[in-house]
Design an enzyme around this catalytic site. Structure first.
Site, PDB file in Angstrom:
ATOM      1  CG  HIS A  14     -16.723  23.639  27.230  1.00 53.84           C
ATOM      2  ND1 HIS A  14     -16.533  24.790  26.183  1.00 53.84           N
ATOM      3  CD2 HIS A  14     -17.437  24.159  28.297  1.00 53.84           C
ATOM      4  CE1 HIS A  14     -17.108  25.557  26.873  1.00 53.84           C
ATOM      5  NE2 HIS A  14     -17.623  25.366  27.854  1.00 53.84           N
ATOM      6  CG  HIS A 212     -17.343  30.015  26.632  1.00 52.98           C
ATOM      7  ND1 HIS A 212     -16.069  29.753  26.787  1.00 52.98           N
ATOM      8  CD2 HIS A 212     -18.018  29.344  27.314  1.00 52.98           C
ATOM      9  CE1 HIS A 212     -15.976  28.974  27.857  1.00 52.98           C
ATOM     10  NE2 HIS A 212     -17.385  28.772  28.150  1.00 52.98           N
ATOM     11  CD  GLU A 215     -23.254  28.724  27.787  1.00 54.59           C
ATOM     12  OE1 GLU A 215     -23.595  28.133  28.527  1.00 54.59           O
ATOM     13  OE2 GLU A 215     -22.341  29.720  27.509  1.00 54.59           O
ATOM     14  CG  ASP A 294     -20.210  24.510  30.715  1.00 55.25           C
ATOM     15  OD1 ASP A 294     -19.265  25.012  30.870  1.00 55.25           O
ATOM     16  OD2 ASP A 294     -21.310  25.250  30.796  1.00 55.25           O
ATOM     17  CG  ASP A 295     -19.644  25.407  34.925  1.00 54.72           C
ATOM     18  OD1 ASP A 295     -18.321  26.106  35.247  1.00 54.72           O
ATOM     19  OD2 ASP A 295     -19.969  25.894  33.957  1.00 54.72           O
TER      20      ASP A 295
END
Length: 358
Positions: A14, A212, A215, A294-295
């Site tokens: 992810h 997603h 979350e 993730d980012d």
């Protein structure tokens, strides 16, 4: 230098391509294309796009507006961010990665509306996928790891979803292995049937599915992902534990949760005390889950940050890290033969293969 929390081969499932761009690359293309950034040094740019204390999801999403105009709609930039992504993951000890992105967010033609305030150009979502594929393949050869991609539908843009599933079909196993749904979880599939139709087509065509869900949204979003969209994996899924019956059902189904510890702290998705993080519950319950970044650009992180948090604050041991990566490999969207090869590499690296000793 501090030793890594888990210095062995890893699998990551992810991570967003557009949240993993090198700041130097953003500055390079902004200069080349004469696009104004909030700052023209790496440090200055990071002050605007990266952060270390929790913000709302809306504030987090606004970070992309600062730098995506420098990358979207440029062939060289799109290829380069994919190539450099593979390089970055190889340095983190990842041997297999699935990277996700919205083809529409990098396009400037045949996309309505055109994102990031760009003028209309000639790069379609279809060509974006081809460009990313070229970059990933070049990176695979250069850095000797395996990279595959997942194409994202966006919750607020159901009109894009049909094309996303068609691109998944066109490029199936040409790096693309699955479809995803990202964005504002309050926009459900009852009100936005475009996503449901795209996922029904994915099921029909044997395209793997992740969503997603849970979350920042409630457990009902996870329930919808599993029951309506037929998700095989859940992106994040932290709030699943709020519905004990659903959680028990997903544990029994061996549903895979793509957990992103540092991300969940910075987006306010979870309690700021990591000892109360759902991942500690997942660990105790021997759930099927992975650890992911993730980012990394926006969260100023590497995979080691997430592993270190798990080791320091959640009681993770080396054995649990091995289990997490084996589960990630088993839950990957690779064809079975390639999955077996990946698992063998992990078993070998983790000392789990008995020598026959001739």
């Amino acid at each position: 230098m501090e030793s890594k929390a888990f210095n062995k081969p890893k699998v990551e499932l992810h991570v967003h391509l557009d949240g993993s761009i090198k700041p130097e690359t953003i500055i390079h293309f902004a200069k080349k294309r004469q696009i104004k950034l909030p700052a023209d040094t790496v440090e200055g740019l990071l002050e605007h796009v990266s952060y270390k204390e929790p913000l709302s999801l809306t504030e987090f999403l606004s970070k992309f507006n600062h730098y995506m105009p420098a990358i979207a709609g440029d062939r060289e930039a799109i290829k380069r961010i994919a190539y450099e992504f593979v390089e970055m993951k190889a340095k983190e000890g990842v041997i297999y990665v699935e990277v996700r992105y919205s083809p529409h967010f990098l396009a400037n033609s045949k996309v309505e509306p055109i994102p990031w305030g760009q003028k209309e150009g000639d790069i379609t979502p279809d060509e974006v996928v081809d460009l990313v594929n070229q970059g990933l393949r070049k990176g695979e050869k250069a850095f000797n790891i395996k990279a595959r991609s997942i194409l994202c539908c966006m919750r607020h843009m159901p009109s894009w979803s049909t094309e996303v599933v068609e691109l998944c079909k066109k490029y199936q196993n040409d790096t693309v292995v699955a479809i995803d749904l990202a964005g504002d979880e309050s926009l459900n599939c009852e009100s936005y049937p475009g996503h449901r139709k795209a996922y029904e087509e994915a099921v029909k065509c044997g395209i793997h599915r992740t969503v997603h869900a849970g979350e920042v949204g409630p457990s009902s979003v996870v329930k919808e992902a599993v029951e309506v969209l037929k998700a095989e994996r859940i992106g994040h899924g932290y709030h699943t534990t709020e519905d004990p019956n659903l959680y028990k059902e997903l544990l029994e189904k061996n549903m895979h949760f793509e957990v992103c510890p540092w991300s969940s702290y910075l987006t306010g998705a979870c309690h700021p005390d990591f000892t109360k993080h759902p991942a500690t519950q997942f660990r105790k319950d021997k759930a099927n889950y992975s650890l992911n970044t993730d980012d990394p650009l926006i969260f100023g992180s590497t995979l080691d940050v997430d592993y270190s948090i798990a080791a320091k604050h959640m009681g993770f041991t080396e054995e649990e890290f091995k289990r997490v990566n084996i589960n990630a490999a088993k839950s990957s969207f690779l064809p079975e033969s390639e999955k077996k090869e990946l698992l063998y590499k992990l078993y070998e690296a983790y000392g789990m293969i008995l020598s026959t000793g001739l």
